[in-house]
Design a protein around this motif. Structure first.
Motif: not given
Length: 178
Positions: A19, A103, A107, A120
């Motif tokens: 990330f 994930e 996020l 991102n």
């Protein structure tokens, strides 16, 4: 004998998940916020020296590490030579078992941290991209991953040196008691 096909039932991947984070805080503060929000225990280790190519000097990166259940390792890495005083760019690398559901949870949790401006996912399969900036980032990530392996071995070696090692003396002969 009949051939058997082995099918893995795991839906996670045992490789690096990367990330890219942008934040307006220092690396130690971001590590603290990630620890609090994600339930991690990132702690600072010696700086990671990354050799982008064989001709240039190494670039120092701050290095935070957490090993969860001996299956998943979290690394927070930040370029110490970066010249942007207001926005710092970080890489959060996750090595080991990490599912797509994990994930998504990660996020959304990182998105709730107010100091993090953007997060991102970075896909290593973007190597066919034609943009120059993405190629440079991909080369940097590959250099980081290569040097990360050597660095973690060195950190583990130093930790093991500090521990007391017990030597068990092998008996020279075995006596029967019956």
């Amino acid at each position: 004998m009949k051939k058997k096909n082995v099918i893995s039932l795991t839906d996670g991947q045992n490789s690096f998940t990367i990330f890219s984070l942008s934040a307006n805080v220092e690396d130690f503060r971001l590590a603290f916020l990630l620890n609090r929000k994600l339930g991690l225990q990132l702690h600072r280790e010696d700086n990671l020296m990354v050799f982008p190519d064989s001709k240039s000097d190494p670039t120092p990166f701050s290095f935070f590490h957490f090993n969860r259940d001996k299956q998943t390792c979290f690394y927070l890495i930040h370029n110490l030579n970066e010249q942007q005083p207001l926005i710092n760019n970080y890489f959060l690398l996750i090595n080991g078992f990490f599912t797509p559901g994990d994930e998504n949870d990660l996020l959304s949790a990182i998105g709730e941290i107010h100091e993090v401006l953007s997060v991102n996912p970075f896909k290593l399969s973007e190597s066919h991209s034609s943009k120059k900036g993405q190629k440079k980032t991909l080369e940097l990530i590959n250099a980081i991953l290569t040097d990360l392996e050597y660095h973690t071995l060195e950190v583990n070696r130093k930790k093991n040196e500090g521990q007391v090692q017990l030597k068990i003396k092998e008996p020279t002969s075995i006596k029967k008691l019956y």
